[in-house]
Design a protein around this motif. Structure first.
Motif, short mmCIF file in Angstrom:
data_model
loop_
_atom_site.label_atom_id
_atom_site.label_comp_id
_atom_site.label_asym_id
_atom_site.label_seq_id
_atom_site.Cartn_x
_atom_site.Cartn_y
_atom_site.Cartn_z
N SER A 134 8.08 48.96 -3.20
CA SER A 134 8.00 50.63 -3.76
C SER A 134 8.23 50.48 -5.15
CB SER A 134 9.72 50.60 -2.99
OG SER A 134 9.89 51.28 -1.88
N MET A 135 8.14 49.47 -6.37
CA MET A 135 8.45 49.97 -7.46
C MET A 135 6.82 49.61 -7.57
SD MET A 135 11.31 48.01 -8.63
CE MET A 135 11.55 46.36 -7.62
N ILE A 136 6.51 48.89 -6.81
CA ILE A 136 5.09 49.30 -7.53
C ILE A 136 4.10 50.33 -6.91
CG2 ILE A 136 3.08 48.05 -7.01
CD1 ILE A 136 4.12 45.49 -6.70
N GLY A 137 4.61 50.75 -6.19
CA GLY A 137 4.11 52.00 -5.70
C GLY A 137 4.37 53.08 -6.79
N ALA A 138 5.81 53.22 -7.35
CA ALA A 138 5.82 54.18 -8.01
C ALA A 138 5.66 53.40 -9.06
CB ALA A 138 7.71 53.98 -8.35
N ALA A 139 5.06 52.91 -9.84
CA ALA A 139 3.84 52.79 -10.50
C ALA A 139 2.82 53.11 -10.69
CB ALA A 139 4.13 51.00 -11.17
N VAL A 140 2.39 52.64 -9.44
CA VAL A 140 0.99 53.71 -9.87
C VAL A 140 1.02 55.01 -9.46
CG1 VAL A 140 -0.34 53.88 -7.74
CG2 VAL A 140 0.19 51.70 -7.68
N ARG A 141 1.83 55.70 -8.79
CA ARG A 141 1.97 57.12 -8.57
C ARG A 141 2.19 57.88 -10.54
NH1 ARG A 141 4.97 56.25 -4.48
NH2 ARG A 141 6.76 55.61 -5.27
N ASP A 142 2.48 56.66 -10.84
CA ASP A 142 2.49 57.35 -12.51
C ASP A 142 1.41 57.31 -13.40
OD1 ASP A 142 5.19 58.15 -12.56
OD2 ASP A 142 6.77 56.20 -13.22
N GLY A 143 0.49 56.78 -12.47
CA GLY A 143 -0.81 56.54 -13.47
C GLY A 143 -1.63 55.13 -13.49
N LEU A 144 -0.86 54.24 -12.66
CA LEU A 144 -0.96 52.49 -13.52
C LEU A 144 -2.74 51.99 -13.07
CD1 LEU A 144 0.97 49.90 -14.41
CD2 LEU A 144 0.98 49.87 -12.39
N PRO A 145 -2.94 51.89 -13.88
CA PRO A 145 -4.65 51.70 -13.35
C PRO A 145 -4.17 50.89 -12.43
CG PRO A 145 -4.59 51.13 -15.94
CD PRO A 145 -2.99 51.48 -15.30
N GLU A 146 -5.65 51.15 -11.02
CA GLU A 146 -5.71 50.59 -10.33
C GLU A 146 -5.60 49.04 -10.13
OE1 GLU A 146 -8.65 49.68 -6.06
OE2 GLU A 146 -9.10 51.71 -7.44
N ARG A 147 -6.17 48.39 -11.52
CA ARG A 147 -6.59 46.59 -11.72
C ARG A 147 -4.76 46.37 -12.06
NH1 ARG A 147 -12.16 46.14 -15.55
NH2 ARG A 147 -13.35 46.72 -13.73
N VAL A 148 -4.14 47.00 -12.20
CA VAL A 148 -3.06 46.44 -12.77
C VAL A 148 -1.57 46.07 -11.81
CG1 VAL A 148 -0.57 46.90 -14.24
CG2 VAL A 148 -3.21 47.20 -14.90
N GLN A 149 -2.48 47.27 -11.00
CA GLN A 149 -1.64 47.66 -10.01
C GLN A 149 -1.58 46.14 -8.43
OE1 GLN A 149 -3.17 49.57 -6.31
NE2 GLN A 149 -2.39 47.80 -5.46
N ARG A 150 -3.46 45.56 -8.56
CA ARG A 150 -3.57 45.13 -8.38
C ARG A 150 -3.55 43.03 -8.18
NH1 ARG A 150 -10.12 46.09 -7.25
NH2 ARG A 150 -10.20 47.80 -6.04
N THR A 151 -3.41 43.41 -9.52
CA THR A 151 -2.63 42.25 -10.36
C THR A 151 -0.83 42.21 -10.18
OG1 THR A 151 -3.70 42.61 -12.46
CG2 THR A 151 -1.81 41.72 -12.45
N MET A 152 -0.56 42.91 -9.77
CA MET A 152 1.03 42.70 -9.39
C MET A 152 1.52 42.41 -7.64
SD MET A 152 3.15 46.21 -11.60
CE MET A 152 2.21 47.17 -11.05
N ASP A 153 0.19 42.90 -7.20
CA ASP A 153 0.42 42.80 -5.56
C ASP A 153 -0.07 41.40 -5.59
OD1 ASP A 153 1.72 45.36 -4.40
OD2 ASP A 153 -0.91 46.07 -4.55
N VAL A 154 -0.95 40.75 -6.48
CA VAL A 154 -1.15 38.79 -6.64
C VAL A 154 -0.26 38.67 -6.63
CG1 VAL A 154 -2.40 37.20 -7.88
CG2 VAL A 154 -3.52 39.20 -7.26
N MET A 155 0.93 39.24 -7.84
CA MET A 155 2.26 38.23 -8.12
C MET A 155 2.83 38.44 -6.66
SD MET A 155 2.76 38.81 -12.43
CE MET A 155 3.94 38.21 -11.75
N ARG A 156 2.94 39.64 -6.34
CA ARG A 156 4.04 39.59 -5.35
C ARG A 156 3.52 38.42 -4.31
NH1 ARG A 156 4.57 43.25 -0.91
NH2 ARG A 156 2.19 44.08 -1.11
N PHE A 157 1.94 39.03 -3.47
CA PHE A 157 2.08 38.03 -2.75
C PHE A 157 2.38 36.34 -2.96
CE2 PHE A 157 -1.03 35.34 -0.67
CZ PHE A 157 -1.00 35.61 0.81
#
Length: 223
Positions: free
Chosen positions: A137-160
């Motif tokens: 949910s926190m990653i999703g909130a960061a994306v809604r705040d305009g976080l670049p898609e590449r950074v979002q993918r970076t965080m999902d890599v770390m989460r996984f």
């Protein structure tokens, strides 16, 4: 260029003795008997630093892969060099987790990966306290705040990767995969903290009259 953390059969890495980014030589480990010739010790390998001649001993261990292979962990010296330098803007609690992961990355890459996932969660909790407790949910909130898609993918890599390290019994981490997560956390901090802070500082340095014009243009100040 920053050096690599010690890695099995690596041609060069940061020496755990002198901290130089140095070339390494490799040799099989043998034991000298009193009445017999040297005996080969399977599973043990020695690396030698070209700068300080310091020795590191590596213990081979099986690795689950599609083809099955071998890897090794450094068992001497027990103290390890730190991982990549952390972003100076990391909050204190996140920095402590980062530093703790850096001290165990060679001894237990799996532990380092799990700690770095926790560091990412702590970083986002600091930025999105209302979403605390749910990393997705926190990653999703960061994306809604305009976080670049590449950074979002970076965080999902770390989460996984962090989840795999904690929950998968047969999941194998190496110092190299864990070291990658250090870099990913620094990228996230750069995007979410460092760059916004730098941009704010640049804007605040503009003349007051010019900033007032911008505020009127954008409706932030009554005309």
């Amino acid at each position: 260029m920053p050096g690599d953390v010690p890695n099995y059969l690596g041609k060069a890495f940061i020496c755990p003795h002198c901290n130089a980014n140095a070339q390494q030589s490799w040799a099989s480990c043998t034991a000298q008997g009193h009445e017999t010739s040297d005996t080969y010790l399977p599973g043990l390998t020695i690396s030698t630093c070209f700068v300080c001649s310091g020795l590191a001993i590596w213990l081979e261990q099986p690795v689950r892969t599609d083809t099955w292979g071998a890897s090794a962990r450094m068992i001497y010296p027990a103290a390890t060099v730190e991982g990549p330098k952390r972003n100076v803007d990391l909050p204190e609690a996140v920095a402590r987790l980062y530093d703790e992961a850096a001290t165990v990355v060679n001894l237990s890459p799996r532990s380092a990966s799990a700690l770095l996932r926790l560091a990412l969660e702590a970083l986002l909790e600091d930025l999105y306290p209302d979403k605390a407790g749910n990393l997705n949910s926190m990653i999703g909130a960061a994306v809604r705040d305009g976080l670049p898609e590449r950074v979002q993918r970076t965080m999902d890599v770390m989460r996984f990767s962090g989840n795999q390290s904690v929950h998968e019994i047969h999941h194998d981490d190496t110092p190299q995969t864990a070291a990658t997560l250090f870099g990913l956390l620094n990228i996230v901090a750069e995007q979410l903290i460092t760059q916004p802070k730098q941009l704010d500082a640049l804007y605040e340095g503009l003349p007051d009259g010019f900033k007032q014009q911008v505020d009127r243009r954008d409706g932030r100040e009554a005309v």
